[in-house]
Scaffold this motif. Sequence first.
Motif, PDB file in Angstrom:
ATOM      1  N   PRO A 122       0.825  -1.203   0.000  1.00 22.16           N
ATOM      2  CA  PRO A 122       0.000   0.000   0.000  1.00 22.16           C
ATOM      3  C   PRO A 122       0.862   1.257   0.000  1.00 22.16           C
ATOM      4  O   PRO A 122       1.900   1.308   0.657  1.00 22.16           O
ATOM      5  CB  PRO A 122      -0.800  -0.105   1.309  1.00 22.16           C
ATOM      6  N   ASP A 124      -0.396   4.176   0.951  1.00 21.13           N
ATOM      7  CA  ASP A 124      -0.894   5.024   2.031  1.00 21.13           C
ATOM      8  C   ASP A 124      -0.982   4.207   3.315  1.00 21.13           C
ATOM      9  O   ASP A 124      -1.822   3.304   3.431  1.00 21.13           O
ATOM     10  CB  ASP A 124      -2.278   5.576   1.670  1.00 21.13           C
ATOM     11  N   ASP A 126      -2.286   4.866   6.018  1.00 21.23           N
ATOM     12  CA  ASP A 126      -3.610   4.991   6.642  1.00 21.23           C
ATOM     13  C   ASP A 126      -4.612   3.982   6.090  1.00 21.23           C
ATOM     14  O   ASP A 126      -5.662   3.748   6.702  1.00 21.23           O
ATOM     15  CB  ASP A 126      -4.160   6.405   6.427  1.00 21.23           C
ATOM     16  N   ALA A 127      -4.304   3.400   4.938  1.00 23.61           N
ATOM     17  CA  ALA A 127      -5.213   2.412   4.353  1.00 23.61           C
ATOM     18  C   ALA A 127      -5.059   1.037   4.977  1.00 23.61           C
ATOM     19  O   ALA A 127      -5.936   0.179   4.812  1.00 23.61           O
ATOM     20  CB  ALA A 127      -4.963   2.317   2.850  1.00 23.61           C
ATOM     21  N   ARG A 130      -7.968  -0.542   7.171  1.00 25.97           N
ATOM     22  CA  ARG A 130      -9.137  -0.943   6.382  1.00 25.97           C
ATOM     23  C   ARG A 130      -8.817  -2.143   5.495  1.00 25.97           C
ATOM     24  O   ARG A 130      -9.682  -2.993   5.265  1.00 25.97           O
ATOM     25  CB  ARG A 130      -9.655   0.224   5.558  1.00 25.97           C
ATOM     26  N   LEU A 131      -7.601  -2.245   5.016  1.00 23.06           N
ATOM     27  CA  LEU A 131      -7.209  -3.439   4.272  1.00 23.06           C
ATOM     28  C   LEU A 131      -7.244  -4.665   5.181  1.00 23.06           C
ATOM     29  O   LEU A 131      -7.661  -5.753   4.755  1.00 23.06           O
ATOM     30  CB  LEU A 131      -5.808  -3.268   3.686  1.00 23.06           C
ATOM     31  N   GLU A 156     -14.363  -1.132  -1.737  1.00 22.97           N
ATOM     32  CA  GLU A 156     -13.378  -0.726  -0.733  1.00 22.97           C
ATOM     33  C   GLU A 156     -12.020  -0.444  -1.368  1.00 22.97           C
ATOM     34  O   GLU A 156     -11.369   0.552  -1.047  1.00 22.97           O
ATOM     35  CB  GLU A 156     -13.231  -1.820   0.328  1.00 22.97           C
ATOM     36  N   LEU A 160     -10.181   3.135  -1.250  1.00 23.58           N
ATOM     37  CA  LEU A 160      -8.923   3.301  -0.524  1.00 23.58           C
ATOM     38  C   LEU A 160      -7.799   3.834  -1.404  1.00 23.58           C
ATOM     39  O   LEU A 160      -6.874   4.478  -0.898  1.00 23.58           O
ATOM     40  CB  LEU A 160      -8.499   1.957   0.076  1.00 23.58           C
ATOM     41  N   LYS A 161      -7.864   3.529  -2.717  1.00 23.39           N
ATOM     42  CA  LYS A 161      -6.758   3.918  -3.618  1.00 23.39           C
ATOM     43  C   LYS A 161      -5.428   3.511  -2.992  1.00 23.39           C
ATOM     44  O   LYS A 161      -4.451   4.281  -2.968  1.00 23.39           O
ATOM     45  CB  LYS A 161      -6.785   5.418  -3.903  1.00 23.39           C
ATOM     46  N   ALA A 162      -5.386   2.279  -2.500  1.00 22.77           N
ATOM     47  CA  ALA A 162      -4.247   1.844  -1.695  1.00 22.77           C
ATOM     48  C   ALA A 162      -2.990   1.550  -2.501  1.00 22.77           C
ATOM     49  O   ALA A 162      -1.886   1.607  -1.958  1.00 22.77           O
ATOM     50  CB  ALA A 162      -4.637   0.596  -0.891  1.00 22.77           C
ATOM     51  N   ALA A 211     -17.965   5.280  -1.606  1.00 18.13           N
ATOM     52  CA  ALA A 211     -16.869   5.804  -0.790  1.00 18.13           C
ATOM     53  C   ALA A 211     -17.357   6.738   0.316  1.00 18.13           C
ATOM     54  O   ALA A 211     -16.646   6.931   1.302  1.00 18.13           O
ATOM     55  CB  ALA A 211     -15.857   6.529  -1.676  1.00 18.13           C
TER      56      ALA A 211
END
Length: 246
Positions: A122, A124, A126-127, A130-131, A156, A160-162, A211
């Motif tokens: 990832p 980010d 911060d993701a 949630r992952l 999801e 998240l654009k992870a 989202a």
Amino acid sequence: MPSDPLAPLLELADVAPAMQQARAAVDAAMRHRALRRSGGPVAAEVALRTSVASAALDTHGFDLEGVRAGVVTDPVVQGALRATAALDGLTATWTRAPRQALAKLHTLIARDVVGPAELGRPVDPDAVPRLDGLAALVTGDTSAPVLLQAAVVHGELLALKAFAGPNGVVARSAARLTLVAGGLDPRGLLAMDVGHRAREPEYVGSANAFATGTPDGLRSWLRHYAAAAERAAEELVEICDKVSAG
């Protein structure tokens, strides 16, 4: 016993009937007589069409026949094709270690798009929580219908654009992997991304709505997902008819 985290989604207006209708359409398409004797060619055509559609949804649109002929070398298209080819081999990993499967998908999809340091991880931090929550769902925290699970995985990962580069292709591949591993589409015959591409404005709008996390936003996305599955079932029937006709 802890409650099923996805159960409330089935209580949103029109979601459960839409999912049931989509499931019926998919099941009917899977009974096409061509699949008894020509399943391989059908699966190959589905893989091509859904991969090209997925790349197009990430703004890498190319003519289907050009991709079929091997003259399209666009890295996102090629990555989408690699990911589709790998889905069957990732099913066991997906249900046991979904974060590992996601890393593999991203590496297959983005290896010629982003730098080596960004592959499989990832972008980010911060993701990550949630992952992890998504991974818990995939490994058994829900008994919701598989199509609903795929919709949540897809939504999801888009939200998240992870992952760096073609994150959308990763999200769509993971959603299809959910359908394969969950038994709704064990042979990879459902061209879900053709369904999304056919309804692209709705796809984009409902993904953005998902989202937000609001009930209306979630409902919009889930209803779109059911409609895309019905379109994918139609695509399967069309391919089967074409193969049957020679």
